[in-house]
Each structure stands twice: as C-alpha cells, then as structure tokens.
Design a protein around this motif. Structure first.
Motif, PDB file in Angstrom:
ATOM      1  N   VAL A  97      -3.777  10.389   0.998  1.00 27.77           N
ATOM      2  CA  VAL A  97      -4.812   9.705   1.781  1.00 27.77           C
ATOM      3  C   VAL A  97      -4.462   8.234   1.973  1.00 27.77           C
ATOM      4  O   VAL A  97      -4.556   7.689   3.084  1.00 27.77           O
ATOM      5  CB  VAL A  97      -6.187   9.843   1.086  1.00 27.77           C
ATOM      6  N   VAL A  98      -4.045   7.572   0.888  1.00 26.20           N
ATOM      7  CA  VAL A  98      -3.679   6.157   0.983  1.00 26.20           C
ATOM      8  C   VAL A  98      -2.529   5.959   1.973  1.00 26.20           C
ATOM      9  O   VAL A  98      -2.559   5.051   2.811  1.00 26.20           O
ATOM     10  CB  VAL A  98      -3.281   5.618  -0.408  1.00 26.20           C
ATOM     11  N   LEU A  99      -1.525   6.810   1.902  1.00 20.73           N
ATOM     12  CA  LEU A  99      -0.360   6.673   2.777  1.00 20.73           C
ATOM     13  C   LEU A  99      -0.723   6.985   4.228  1.00 20.73           C
ATOM     14  O   LEU A  99      -0.205   6.344   5.153  1.00 20.73           O
ATOM     15  CB  LEU A  99       0.761   7.583   2.305  1.00 20.73           C
ATOM     16  N   PRO A 156      -3.049  17.572  -8.805  1.00 17.85           N
ATOM     17  CA  PRO A 156      -3.547  17.796  -7.449  1.00 17.85           C
ATOM     18  C   PRO A 156      -4.396  16.651  -6.919  1.00 17.85           C
ATOM     19  O   PRO A 156      -4.230  16.212  -5.765  1.00 17.85           O
ATOM     20  CB  PRO A 156      -4.369  19.085  -7.586  1.00 17.85           C
ATOM     21  N   VAL A 157      -5.319  16.143  -7.743  1.00 16.38           N
ATOM     22  CA  VAL A 157      -6.173  15.034  -7.300  1.00 16.38           C
ATOM     23  C   VAL A 157      -5.342  13.770  -7.097  1.00 16.38           C
ATOM     24  O   VAL A 157      -5.516  13.046  -6.107  1.00 16.38           O
ATOM     25  CB  VAL A 157      -7.300  14.784  -8.323  1.00 16.38           C
ATOM     26  N   ARG A 210       5.616  11.593   5.198  1.00 11.26           N
ATOM     27  CA  ARG A 210       5.484  11.823   3.758  1.00 11.26           C
ATOM     28  C   ARG A 210       4.092  12.321   3.358  1.00 11.26           C
ATOM     29  O   ARG A 210       3.924  12.824   2.247  1.00 11.26           O
ATOM     30  CB  ARG A 210       5.807  10.535   2.989  1.00 11.26           C
ATOM     31  N   VAL A 211       3.118  12.157   4.226  1.00 10.38           N
ATOM     32  CA  VAL A 211       1.755  12.584   3.898  1.00 10.38           C
ATOM     33  C   VAL A 211       1.688  14.086   3.615  1.00 10.38           C
ATOM     34  O   VAL A 211       1.181  14.505   2.563  1.00 10.38           O
ATOM     35  CB  VAL A 211       0.779  12.175   5.012  1.00 10.38           C
ATOM     36  N   ALA A 216       0.832  -1.213   0.000  1.00  7.91           N
ATOM     37  CA  ALA A 216       0.000   0.000   0.000  1.00  7.91           C
ATOM     38  C   ALA A 216       0.860   1.255   0.000  1.00  7.91           C
ATOM     39  O   ALA A 216       0.577   2.229  -0.723  1.00  7.91           O
ATOM     40  CB  ALA A 216      -0.923  -0.010   1.210  1.00  7.91           C
ATOM     41  N   ALA A 217       1.932   1.252   0.799  1.00 12.77           N
ATOM     42  CA  ALA A 217       2.808   2.423   0.847  1.00 12.77           C
ATOM     43  C   ALA A 217       3.458   2.669  -0.509  1.00 12.77           C
ATOM     44  O   ALA A 217       3.495   3.808  -1.004  1.00 12.77           O
ATOM     45  CB  ALA A 217       3.876   2.223   1.916  1.00 12.77           C
TER      46      ALA A 217
END
Length: 424
Positions: free
Chosen positions: A408-410, A400-401, A320-321, A259-260
């Motif tokens: 969000v995933v991270l 941007p999206v 990192r987010v 996932a990361a």
C-alpha cells in the motif's frame, strides 16, 4: 590518479576502466554477507526482530558511510586509498561473524556496511568524473559489472552453503577478502605493503616519543579541545546547511525515495527468514537470491543505454506492488505455488531494481557528489525504519499484514511520483 600498469577488462566488447576492478571482489563479498548475517542470527536463536535489527544496522552503516565517504571520495587524490579501505571493513566484519555472539553479528552488520561503502563511492565517483559525457550509460555499465560480481558471490555462497556451516563460511570469506584486498591494491597501483610498513614505522616512532608528546599534550589540552570542538561544530553546521538547501530544492525527490525504501525495508529485511522457512536449505536461499541478482545484472547496461526518467521510476515502483502482494498471499497458496512465487519474486524484483538503482545514482550525480551521499542517506533512513517495522510486524501481526502494508505504501508513493511527472 590511476596506475598506468592497471590492466583492462572487456565488457560488451568495450574496454573497462580501472576503477571497475575495485568493485568486482567488493560486490562479490557484499552479495554473501547480508544473507550470511541473517542466517547466523537465526542460527544463534535470533527472532524476526533481531533479523530486522541486523538489516537496520547494515543500512545505518551504509547511511553513515554515505555521509562520510561521499565527501571524502570527492577529491581524486583519496580515491585509491578509499577503494582499499573498504576491504578492511569486510575483513573486520567477517572476523566478528566468527565469534558466535549475536551482539557481534550486530556489530559486523554496521562495520561492514560503513567501511565497505568507501570502495563503492570512490569507484563510482571516478566513473562519473571520467565518463560524465554519457553518465547514465556508464553508471549502468558500472552497476552491471557490480551486478555480475554480485551474482558470482551468490553462486559461491550457494556452493559453499552445501558444504560448510555459516560460521566456517565467514572464516573462508575473511581469507578471501584479505587476498582480494591485496590483489585490488596491486592492480590499482597502490603499494599496500609499503604503506603498511610505513605506518608500522610511524607507530614505532610514536611509541619512542610518547612521553614527550603526552607532556606537550597536557600543556595544550585546553586549546586543542577548544579548537577541535569548534571544527566539529562547524562541520556539523555546514553539513546541516547543505542538506537543508538540497531538501528545499529537491524535497519531493528525496521524500518519495524515503517512502519507497521504507516499504522495501519491511519486505526485504524479512526475505531471508521467509525463504529459509519455505526452502529449508541455505544453499537454496543463496541460489534463489542469485537469480534475482542475475536479472539485475542483465538489465543494468540496457537501462543505462535506454536512459532514465521519473516516469520509468514510477513504473518500477508500481511493478513491485503486486510482487509484495504475492508474498502476502503465500500462506493461502499450495506449497508448489508458494515455492514458485519465492523463485520468481527475486527475478522480477531484480529487473525493477536495475532501473531504480541507475536512475537514482545518475540523478544524484547530475546534482553533485554530495547529492549522492544525501540520496543514500535519505533512502537509508527509510530502509532502517522499514526494517524495524518489518521485524516487529512479523512478530505481532504476521508477514501477510506487514507485506500488504508495504504494498500500500509503495502504491501511494508510485502514484505521487507519477503525478509529479504529469505536472512537470
């Protein structure tokens, strides 16, 4: 395994083992190639999706290499040969990059990553085997040497990009990689010229007896095909069983890693096009990326001495987010501020990468050599998917999206890792 004539380097006041020699020019070349591939793809009219495909193919090559070379490098007797083999892959990739064809750029991305990873695994396993008593510290030291070599490569790229075009740069890199291969083979005690001559003599002998061999092959073709097929099926089944058992035991470790790296693929596969659009000059792109690599190289040894934990991994993911979110905000920032973000992003990202890299490698080495390959395999799958999604998202919904989704995933992944630490 290693030649007694191999010289020694000094890093942090301590002698450096011979396996580190192989990684220095290897990392320097690989520092240049991903950026050079992206720039060449754009020069040939490639879209953001094409750049994403280049990143995905490069990761697919590394993924395939993790399956092949992680097992091949486990026996000590093969390691020096595998260290040299990686340079053939770099040379082949550079020659492909000189063709001015987008399809050749795709092929180069895969070939370089696949073949060059043999050098990395052979050197890493030598370090893990000979210095297993202080594994994290020595893995950190190993990555630090590679990190500074990476910085040197990017510095060379920064200088070269001001004087020559990307395709001519590929030609220079091809010559440099060939010379590096000769130097490394000599320093590691591997007589490359002798082995090449032996292979040529073997080929000549094979040509002389080819008619006889073809006749024999025709007689035994059915039996040989059946035997090879059984061997192939057996290897595939044993590999699948190995992976299934590892995933059953450490499923969360690999799932959070995938996932990361999916989120990383979305962002980092599009970083060069984004920097090229904002900074214009190729030399500036190489220079900014060099700052990030310098940050990683500085942190590797410190991370290794400090030790690693899953809690630190969760914090590295979480750090990192906001970095990904800052890239998503670039269109609404003044030019000066956006330039500052693009300069600071690689530095902060490089510091977090040092912890991520050392922790994942040390954790996998503690499990087994096969676990290193599986770890890279799972991370590679995530990065490939992220690279393709990032390229498509850049075209249809914009950066941007795409970068916001990666953040969000991270963030969710960091929360899962942190929560699992609390339960342990």
């Amino acid at each position: 395994m290693l030649s007694v004539k191999a010289k020694q380097l000094w890093v942090d006041g301590r002698r450096l083992p011979p396996p580190y020699y192989a990684i220095i020019p290897h990392k320097a070349a690989l520092a240049i190639i991903p950026t050079l591939l992206a720039l060449l793809a754009m020069q040939l009219g490639g879209s953001p999706l094409d750049v994403g495909v280049v990143a995905a193919l490069a990761t697919a090559g590394d993924l395939a290499g993790s399956l092949v070379w992680a097992r091949q490098a486990a026996p000590r007797r093969k390691r020096i040969l595998l260290m040299v083999l990686g340079y053939w892959g770099i040379l082949a990739g550079c020659l492909l990059m000189m063709s001015h064809l987008l399809l050749a750029i795709f092929a180069a991305a895969f070939a370089v990553s696949f073949l060059s990873s043999s050098t990395y695994y052979a050197a890493l396993f030598s370090v893990g085997e000979e210095y297993g008593d202080k594994l994290s510290e020595n893995v950190g030291r190993f990555e630090s040497v590679g990190g500074w070599a990476w910085v040197g490569g990017l510095a060379a790229g920064c200088v070269a990009a001001t004087a020559i075009s990307p395709d001519r740069f590929a030609a220079v890199l091809a010559a440099a990689s060939f010379l590096s291969m000769l130097c490394v083979s000599k320093m590691m005690g591997y007589r490359l010229t002798k082995h090449l001559l032996a292979e040529l003599r073997r080929c000549a002998s094979w040509v002389e007896s080819s008619v006889e061999k073809v006749a024999r092959a025709e007689q035994a073709s059915a039996e040989l095909a059946s035997s090879d097929l059984r061997k192939l099926i057996s290897r595939v089944v044993s590999q699948e069983k190995l992976f299934a058992n590892a995933l059953a035991v450490d499923g969360r470790f690999y799932a959070t890693q995938a996932a990361a790296f999916f989120s990383f693929g979305i962002v980092y596969s599009q970083l060069v096009p984004l920097m090229k659009a904002e900074l214009s000059e190729d030399s500036l792109v190489f220079g900014v990326l060099m700052l990030g690599s310098a940050a990683s190289a500085t942190a590797y040894s410190a991370v290794g001495r400090m030790g690693c934990s899953e809690n630190g991994l969760a914090k590295s993911y979480a750090a990192r987010v906001p970095l990904f979110a800052s890239l998503a905000a670039l269109p609404w920032l003044p030019h000066t501020a956006s330039t500052a973000v693009l300069v600071l992003f690689p530095v902060a990202s490089g510091l977090t990468w040092a912890y991520i890299q050392v922790f994942l490698n040390a954790s996998a080495l503690k499990r087994s050599c096969e676990a290193v390959g599986l770890s890279r395999f799972v991370a590679g799958l995530g990065y490939i998917a992220g690279s393709l999604v990032g390229g498509l998202a850049a075209i249809y919904v914009g950066y941007p999206v795409a970068f916001s989704a990666a953040a969000v995933v991270l963030a969710i992944d960091a929360a899962v890792v942190s929560r699992s630490v609390g339960r342990a």
